[in-house]
Motif scaffolding. Structure first.
Motif, PDB file in Angstrom:
ATOM      1  N   LEU A 115       0.810  -1.222   0.000  1.00 39.41           N
ATOM      2  CA  LEU A 115       0.000   0.000   0.000  1.00 39.41           C
ATOM      3  C   LEU A 115       0.845   1.276   0.000  1.00 39.41           C
ATOM      4  N   GLY A 116       2.166   1.140   0.031  1.00 36.13           N
ATOM      5  CA  GLY A 116       3.031   2.320   0.096  1.00 36.13           C
ATOM      6  C   GLY A 116       3.168   2.883   1.495  1.00 36.13           C
ATOM      7  N   LEU A 117       3.013   2.022   2.509  1.00 31.61           N
ATOM      8  CA  LEU A 117       3.121   2.433   3.908  1.00 31.61           C
ATOM      9  C   LEU A 117       4.270   1.685   4.567  1.00 31.61           C
ATOM     10  N   THR A 118       4.958   2.338   5.485  1.00 33.65           N
ATOM     11  CA  THR A 118       5.895   1.615   6.342  1.00 33.65           C
ATOM     12  C   THR A 118       5.183   1.377   7.671  1.00 33.65           C
ATOM     13  N   VAL A 119       5.307   0.168   8.178  1.00 35.39           N
ATOM     14  CA  VAL A 119       4.597  -0.219   9.396  1.00 35.39           C
ATOM     15  C   VAL A 119       5.605  -0.638  10.452  1.00 35.39           C
ATOM     16  N   GLU A 120       5.480  -0.040  11.628  1.00 35.76           N
ATOM     17  CA  GLU A 120       6.275  -0.442  12.788  1.00 35.76           C
ATOM     18  C   GLU A 120       5.316  -1.016  13.820  1.00 35.76           C
ATOM     19  N   ALA A 121       5.561  -2.254  14.249  1.00 38.33           N
ATOM     20  CA  ALA A 121       4.655  -2.948  15.152  1.00 38.33           C
ATOM     21  C   ALA A 121       5.217  -3.018  16.570  1.00 38.33           C
ATOM     22  N   LEU A 150      -6.277   3.502   6.155  1.00 35.67           N
ATOM     23  CA  LEU A 150      -5.298   4.566   6.347  1.00 35.67           C
ATOM     24  C   LEU A 150      -4.659   4.987   5.038  1.00 35.67           C
ATOM     25  N   ALA A 151      -4.338   4.022   4.202  1.00 33.43           N
ATOM     26  CA  ALA A 151      -3.754   4.366   2.894  1.00 33.43           C
ATOM     27  C   ALA A 151      -4.706   5.255   2.103  1.00 33.43           C
ATOM     28  N   ASN A 152      -5.977   4.919   2.125  1.00 32.01           N
ATOM     29  CA  ASN A 152      -6.971   5.737   1.409  1.00 32.01           C
ATOM     30  C   ASN A 152      -7.044   7.145   1.978  1.00 32.01           C
ATOM     31  N   ARG A 153      -6.952   7.269   3.284  1.00 29.49           N
ATOM     32  CA  ARG A 153      -7.064   8.580   3.934  1.00 29.49           C
ATOM     33  C   ARG A 153      -5.766   9.404   3.804  1.00 29.49           C
ATOM     34  N   LEU A 154      -4.620   8.729   3.850  1.00 29.35           N
ATOM     35  CA  LEU A 154      -3.344   9.447   3.844  1.00 29.35           C
ATOM     36  C   LEU A 154      -2.787   9.709   2.448  1.00 29.35           C
ATOM     37  N   ASN A 159      -6.030  11.596  21.574  1.00 30.86           N
ATOM     38  CA  ASN A 159      -6.567  12.929  21.282  1.00 30.86           C
ATOM     39  C   ASN A 159      -5.456  13.938  21.022  1.00 30.86           C
ATOM     40  N   ALA A 160      -4.261  13.697  21.550  1.00 30.46           N
ATOM     41  CA  ALA A 160      -3.120  14.588  21.311  1.00 30.46           C
ATOM     42  C   ALA A 160      -2.369  14.221  20.034  1.00 30.46           C
ATOM     43  N   PHE A 161      -2.684  13.072  19.450  1.00 25.00           N
ATOM     44  CA  PHE A 161      -2.044  12.639  18.206  1.00 25.00           C
ATOM     45  C   PHE A 161      -2.787  13.272  17.042  1.00 25.00           C
ATOM     46  N   GLU A 162      -2.054  13.918  16.142  1.00 32.21           N
ATOM     47  CA  GLU A 162      -2.690  14.673  15.069  1.00 32.21           C
ATOM     48  C   GLU A 162      -2.926  13.869  13.800  1.00 32.21           C
ATOM     49  N   GLY A 163      -2.378  12.656  13.732  1.00 29.36           N
ATOM     50  CA  GLY A 163      -2.566  11.818  12.550  1.00 29.36           C
ATOM     51  C   GLY A 163      -3.878  11.060  12.594  1.00 29.36           C
ATOM     52  N   LYS A 164      -4.028  10.154  11.652  1.00 27.08           N
ATOM     53  CA  LYS A 164      -5.231   9.324  11.550  1.00 27.08           C
ATOM     54  C   LYS A 164      -5.109   8.120  12.479  1.00 27.08           C
ATOM     55  N   VAL A 165      -6.253   7.667  13.000  1.00 27.83           N
ATOM     56  CA  VAL A 165      -6.294   6.529  13.915  1.00 27.83           C
ATOM     57  C   VAL A 165      -7.382   5.562  13.467  1.00 27.83           C
TER      58      VAL A 165
END
Length: 146
Positions: free
Chosen positions: A43-49, A140-144, A91-97
């Motif tokens: 999807l063009g995302l890097t994921v850290e677990a 998330l990919a669709n939103r970002l 709520n303090a995180f500005e990205g998508k959840v």
């Protein structure tokens, strides 16, 4: 540069594959993480677990994510139903959840029907098994990347 996603799993999710496989399936957390890292690449995302059984550690990771990650996929486990601290950190995180639950929490015990995290989540996926995680990454990919 790919968007970066923090994949967080809460308490007892390290026991996937062992704990109540009739509810959560037989896949392990390592299986889920590998699946998400690969799906993220597609999807063009890097994921850290990351996974923790400790609420404060999850809160700290969410706070630290502010300037590092574009989105968070979170399965807060039982903290979904109890943790205002995790809600406040999100709520303090500005990205998508995106919130994920392997089982359908609304079809289980009544105390599982409410999730504090859902108040902040941009999208919630329940009852799709581990496929819910890749659905969350797709969301998330669709939103970002749109």
């Amino acid at each position: 540069m790919p968007s970066s996603i923090l994949l967080l799993n809460g308490p007892n999710l390290n026991m996937l594959g062992l704990r109540q496989p009739e509810i959560y399936g037989r896949d392990t957390l390592a299986d889920v993480e590998a699946m998400c890292i690969e799906a993220g690449k597609q999807l063009g995302l890097t994921v850290e677990a990351r996974q923790s059984n400790y609420e404060g550690e999850l809160v700290t990771w969410i706070q630290q994510a502010r300037d590092v990650f574009d989105g968070i996929v979170i399965n807060p486990g039982a903290y979904s139903h109890t943790s205002i601290a995790i809600l406040d950190a999100l709520n303090a995180f500005e990205g998508k959840v995106v919130e994920v639950h392997i089982s359908d929490i609304h079809a289980r015990e009544e105390f599982r029907h409410h999730s504090y995290v859902s108040h902040r989540a941009d999208h919630v996926i329940v009852g799709q098994g581990i496929k819910g995680y890749t659905m969350a990454l797709d969301e998330l990919a669709n939103r970002l990347l749109a």
